[in-house]
Design a protein around this motif. Structure first.
Motif, mmCIF file in Angstrom:
data_model
loop_
_atom_site.group_PDB
_atom_site.id
_atom_site.type_symbol
_atom_site.label_atom_id
_atom_site.label_comp_id
_atom_site.label_asym_id
_atom_site.label_seq_id
_atom_site.Cartn_x
_atom_site.Cartn_y
_atom_site.Cartn_z
ATOM 1 N N ASP A 1 7.385 -14.993 22.265
ATOM 2 C CA ASP A 1 8.051 -15.049 20.969
ATOM 3 C C ASP A 1 7.954 -16.445 20.354
ATOM 4 O OD1 ASP A 1 9.318 -13.666 18.907
ATOM 5 O OD2 ASP A 1 11.309 -14.332 19.527
ATOM 6 N N GLU A 2 6.882 -17.167 20.675
ATOM 7 C CA GLU A 2 6.638 -18.470 20.062
ATOM 8 C C GLU A 2 5.773 -18.240 18.825
ATOM 9 O OE1 GLU A 2 5.911 -22.412 22.194
ATOM 10 O OE2 GLU A 2 3.902 -21.915 21.490
ATOM 11 N N ARG A 3 6.386 -18.300 17.630
ATOM 12 C CA ARG A 3 5.713 -17.805 16.433
ATOM 13 C C ARG A 3 5.566 -18.857 15.331
ATOM 14 N NH1 ARG A 3 5.004 -12.444 17.249
ATOM 15 N NH2 ARG A 3 6.411 -11.436 18.732
ATOM 16 N N PHE A 4 5.883 -20.119 15.614
ATOM 17 C CA PHE A 4 5.788 -21.122 14.553
ATOM 18 C C PHE A 4 4.343 -21.375 14.126
ATOM 19 C CE2 PHE A 4 5.229 -23.742 18.324
ATOM 20 C CZ PHE A 4 4.285 -24.678 17.944
ATOM 21 N N PHE A 5 3.366 -21.060 14.994
ATOM 22 C CA PHE A 5 1.961 -21.267 14.684
ATOM 23 C C PHE A 5 1.210 -19.944 14.569
ATOM 24 C CE2 PHE A 5 -2.258 -23.386 15.570
ATOM 25 C CZ PHE A 5 -2.156 -24.344 14.564
ATOM 26 N N GLU A 6 1.945 -18.839 14.530
ATOM 27 C CA GLU A 6 1.327 -17.520 14.593
ATOM 28 C C GLU A 6 0.420 -17.251 13.404
ATOM 29 O OE1 GLU A 6 2.682 -12.868 15.374
ATOM 30 O OE2 GLU A 6 4.125 -14.303 14.535
ATOM 31 N N ALA A 7 0.859 -17.585 12.206
ATOM 32 C CA ALA A 7 0.032 -17.341 11.024
ATOM 33 C C ALA A 7 -1.290 -18.100 11.114
ATOM 34 C CB ALA A 7 0.789 -17.749 9.758
ATOM 35 N N GLU A 8 -1.233 -19.335 11.591
ATOM 36 C CA GLU A 8 -2.454 -20.136 11.727
ATOM 37 C C GLU A 8 -3.415 -19.540 12.749
ATOM 38 O OE1 GLU A 8 -3.781 -23.747 10.462
ATOM 39 O OE2 GLU A 8 -3.325 -22.020 9.202
ATOM 40 N N LEU A 9 -2.886 -18.952 13.796
ATOM 41 C CA LEU A 9 -3.751 -18.334 14.806
ATOM 42 C C LEU A 9 -4.589 -17.223 14.184
ATOM 43 C CD1 LEU A 9 -1.253 -18.066 17.813
ATOM 44 C CD2 LEU A 9 -3.023 -19.793 17.467
ATOM 45 N N HIS A 10 -3.950 -16.393 13.372
ATOM 46 C CA HIS A 10 -4.679 -15.292 12.744
ATOM 47 C C HIS A 10 -5.634 -15.802 11.664
ATOM 48 C CE1 HIS A 10 -2.781 -11.792 14.652
ATOM 49 N NE2 HIS A 10 -1.696 -12.545 14.721
ATOM 50 N N ARG A 11 -5.262 -16.868 10.971
ATOM 51 C CA ARG A 11 -6.164 -17.433 9.970
ATOM 52 C C ARG A 11 -7.424 -17.983 10.638
ATOM 53 N NH1 ARG A 11 -7.682 -22.219 7.507
ATOM 54 N NH2 ARG A 11 -6.516 -23.404 9.079
ATOM 55 N N LEU A 12 -7.243 -18.735 11.710
ATOM 56 C CA LEU A 12 -8.395 -19.290 12.426
ATOM 57 C C LEU A 12 -9.270 -18.171 12.987
ATOM 58 C CD1 LEU A 12 -6.564 -22.189 14.302
ATOM 59 C CD2 LEU A 12 -8.263 -22.460 12.485
ATOM 60 N N ARG A 13 -8.626 -17.143 13.494
ATOM 61 C CA ARG A 13 -9.383 -16.006 14.033
ATOM 62 C C ARG A 13 -10.203 -15.339 12.935
ATOM 63 N NH1 ARG A 13 -8.871 -10.489 15.174
ATOM 64 N NH2 ARG A 13 -9.759 -9.889 17.207
ATOM 65 N N GLY A 14 -9.591 -15.148 11.782
ATOM 66 C CA GLY A 14 -10.308 -14.544 10.679
ATOM 67 C C GLY A 14 -11.512 -15.364 10.260
ATOM 68 N N LYS A 15 -11.355 -16.669 10.178
ATOM 69 C CA LYS A 15 -12.464 -17.537 9.792
ATOM 70 C C LYS A 15 -13.604 -17.473 10.800
ATOM 71 C CE LYS A 15 -11.926 -21.562 8.075
ATOM 72 N NZ LYS A 15 -11.547 -22.978 7.889
ATOM 73 N N MET A 16 -13.268 -17.447 12.078
ATOM 74 C CA MET A 16 -14.317 -17.405 13.109
ATOM 75 C C MET A 16 -15.055 -16.073 13.087
ATOM 76 S SD MET A 16 -12.501 -19.387 16.310
ATOM 77 C CE MET A 16 -11.478 -20.816 15.957
ATOM 78 N N LEU A 17 -14.332 -15.000 12.852
ATOM 79 C CA LEU A 17 -14.981 -13.691 12.755
ATOM 80 C C LEU A 17 -15.937 -13.650 11.562
ATOM 81 C CD1 LEU A 17 -11.923 -11.427 13.591
ATOM 82 C CD2 LEU A 17 -14.020 -11.621 14.958
ATOM 83 N N LEU A 18 -15.550 -14.259 10.455
ATOM 84 C CA LEU A 18 -16.440 -14.323 9.299
ATOM 85 C C LEU A 18 -17.688 -15.135 9.625
ATOM 86 C CD1 LEU A 18 -13.887 -14.902 6.381
ATOM 87 C CD2 LEU A 18 -15.143 -12.805 6.914
ATOM 88 N N THR A 19 -17.519 -16.206 10.394
ATOM 89 C CA THR A 19 -18.664 -17.025 10.797
ATOM 90 C C THR A 19 -19.670 -16.197 11.594
ATOM 91 O OG1 THR A 19 -17.295 -19.017 10.867
ATOM 92 C CG2 THR A 19 -19.363 -19.097 12.093
ATOM 93 N N LEU A 20 -19.164 -15.264 12.389
ATOM 94 C CA LEU A 20 -20.027 -14.422 13.211
ATOM 95 C C LEU A 20 -20.546 -13.202 12.448
ATOM 96 C CD1 LEU A 20 -17.927 -14.558 16.504
ATOM 97 C CD2 LEU A 20 -20.157 -15.627 16.114
ATOM 98 N N GLY A 21 -20.242 -13.132 11.167
ATOM 99 C CA GLY A 21 -20.731 -12.019 10.356
ATOM 100 C C GLY A 21 -19.905 -10.760 10.451
ATOM 101 N N ARG A 22 -18.747 -10.840 11.085
ATOM 102 C CA ARG A 22 -17.878 -9.666 11.224
ATOM 103 C C ARG A 22 -16.889 -9.673 10.060
ATOM 104 N NH1 ARG A 22 -16.468 -10.621 17.511
ATOM 105 N NH2 ARG A 22 -14.958 -8.905 17.169
ATOM 106 N N ARG A 23 -17.391 -9.305 8.878
ATOM 107 C CA ARG A 23 -16.666 -9.526 7.639
ATOM 108 C C ARG A 23 -15.380 -8.716 7.539
ATOM 109 N NH1 ARG A 23 -20.559 -9.221 2.574
ATOM 110 N NH2 ARG A 23 -18.560 -9.788 1.613
ATOM 111 N N SER A 24 -15.433 -7.465 7.893
ATOM 112 C CA SER A 24 -14.248 -6.624 7.775
ATOM 113 C C SER A 24 -13.125 -7.123 8.687
ATOM 114 C CB SER A 24 -14.596 -5.178 8.111
ATOM 115 O OG SER A 24 -13.444 -4.351 8.052
ATOM 116 N N GLU A 25 -13.469 -7.402 9.941
ATOM 117 C CA GLU A 25 -12.476 -7.917 10.885
ATOM 118 C C GLU A 25 -11.959 -9.280 10.447
ATOM 119 O OE1 GLU A 25 -13.388 -7.189 15.279
ATOM 120 O OE2 GLU A 25 -15.362 -6.987 14.336
#
Length: 453
Positions: A347-371
């Motif tokens: 339940d440590e959520r102070f950085f949770e939004a950033e985790l998903h943002r970084l994940r989204g950016k990395m997936l886009l880098t790999l060409g996984r646009r929808s994810e």
């Protein structure tokens, strides 16, 4: 006193030796000579345990454990099993008796052990107990401490608005009751400084970077004037942490360097590793991800050995970003998956939004646009639910950049413009400058085009 304690011990006069071992331990603790304090107090406890059981022996042992707790926390780390054992034993010795100060001292130690160990549910329960106890005794000093505990816990779980309210309440109590708020200064902490530092972190994420910077600077100035090692380490850590959130990186790096030297000098194990990690994170952000990763990994390994689990989501997230900057997004994604699981589990959520943002950016880098787009949307949703304007700005900027690249200029502008327009300060920060530059470009591209007659 330690010399007299040693002589009385050698002479077999246990009662006199015990008295002087306690004096020696408290004196060392007051000078922040924590390792020395532990040694002296352990000597006294060993002598106490040779005595026959009695109420007097329990009282003596409690006095030693109340002093031993803060010293052990400083040398071993607040989340270390030994630290929790010391405070738990003190709580057993105290029972339902003892003064308010004694009860709050034990709760103080148990709370920090849980908080640093990232057991936020247990920490919140202790904070509730502190609030109830302080209210029962109508003690403003203890109430300031209890509100600070609650505010810090709520910040960790991503309840930033409520965290701010408790921290501001703590500061109000401190300002109105200066003469009564002294109970915990002997342990190297000051509620006004620590509440102000904690408030700076909440203000930043809530979208007030200038107010956050002012609060952090005020806290550090006050901490230095008081010459209390733990308080100063806490304030330096908050200043450095703001750099990882987007404040001036050079200023933050200087505070991390100072925090490291200060923590080593005063044997503050937890804050030493926090400073080392921020050093690595800032290096990675400024263009040396390889060295940054090395420093971050060493700090993470050290904190894990001490069972300190707090900020693990932050640590994994910054490590992931560093690997992505080295062209290794797959490694980064593995770390982010672990971080997101950790956020759910602890339940440590102070950085949770950033985790998903970084994940989204990395997936886009790999060409996984929808994810990738799903990840950015998830980051935006979490930030909005938490009223975390700073994380919302970052998520909206990242998603708008993605839409801009895809030719969806009007959609990108419509997403980012209201988020950016909410801000009333911090326009010299990199994040707001980037958002403004993107908006200007999108405004030109999405404006109606006129044809020459």
């Amino acid at each position: 006193p330690e010399l007299l304690a040693r002589h009385f011990t050698e002479a077999g006069r246990a009662d006199r030796a015990i008295d002087y071992w306690l004096k020696a331990g408290r004196l060392a603790l007051s000078r922040s000579a924590n390792a020395e304090a532990v040694k002296h107090l352990r000597q006294g406890i060993a002598l106490i345990q040779t005595k026959a059981p009695s109420a007097g022996r329990v009282r003596q042992e409690l006095d030693f454990y109340l002093a031993l707790g803060p010293a052990t926390a400083a040398t071993e780390g607040y989340a270390a099993p030994e630290t929790l054992n010391v405070f738990s034993h003190a709580r057993d010795l105290l029972g339902d008796e003892g003064t308010l100060t004694e009860q709050m001292t034990v709760l103080w130690g148990v709370y920090l052990a849980y908080a640093m160990g990232a057991d936020y549910r247990a920490a919140r329960d202790v904070a509730h107990r502190c609030l109830a106890l302080a209210a029962e005794h109508d003690h403003p000093g203890m109430l300031a401490l209890a509100n600070r505990f609650m505010g810090q816990t709520l910040w960790s779980v991503g309840a930033f608005v409520d965290a701010r309210a408790h921290l501001e309440r703590s500061l109000e109590l401190c300002a109105a009751n200066q003469d009564t708020i002294k109970s915990y200064r002997q342990y190297g902490a000051n509620d006004q400084v620590t509440a102000l530092s904690s408030l700076s972190r909440a203000l930043w994420i809530l979208g007030y970077p200038e107010q956050a910077a002012v609060a952090a600077e005020q806290a550090l100035t006050q901490a230095r004037s008081m010459r209390l090692p733990f308080t100063t380490a806490f304030a330096l850590d908050c200043e450095a942490l703001l750099g990882a959130f987007g404040a001036d990186s050079e200023r933050a790096a200087a505070h991390a360097d100072e925090g490291l030297a200060h923590s080593i000098e005063h044997s503050l194990a937890d804050y030493e590793q926090r400073a080392r990690f921020i050093q690595g994170a800032l290096l990675a952000q400024s263009g040396d991800p390889q060295l940054g990763i090395e420093l971050m990994q060493n700090a993470i390994a050290a904190t894990e050995r001490s069972t300190n689990r707090s900020r693990r989501t932050l640590y994994l997230g910054h490590s992931a970003a560093a690997y992505a900057s080295l062209g290794q997004p797959e490694v980064g994604l593995d770390l982010l998956d672990e971080a997101i699981q950790t956020a759910e589990m602890m339940d440590e959520r102070f950085f949770e939004a950033e985790l998903h943002r970084l994940r989204g950016k990395m997936l886009l880098t790999l060409g996984r646009r929808s994810e990738g787009e799903d990840g950015l949307r998830r980051a935006l949703t979490i930030a909005q639910q938490q009223q975390a304007r700073w994380w919302e700005l970052r998520a909206a900027t990242s998603l708008a950049k993605h839409w801009h690249t895809a030719g969806k200029h009007q959609e990108a502008f419509s997403l980012l413009e209201p988020v950016y327009s909410w801000f009333v300060e911090g326009f010299d920060t990199t994040d707001l400058k980037d958002a403004k530059a993107l908006l200007d470009e999108l405004r030109d591209l999405s404006a109606p085009q006129t044809q020459d007659s």
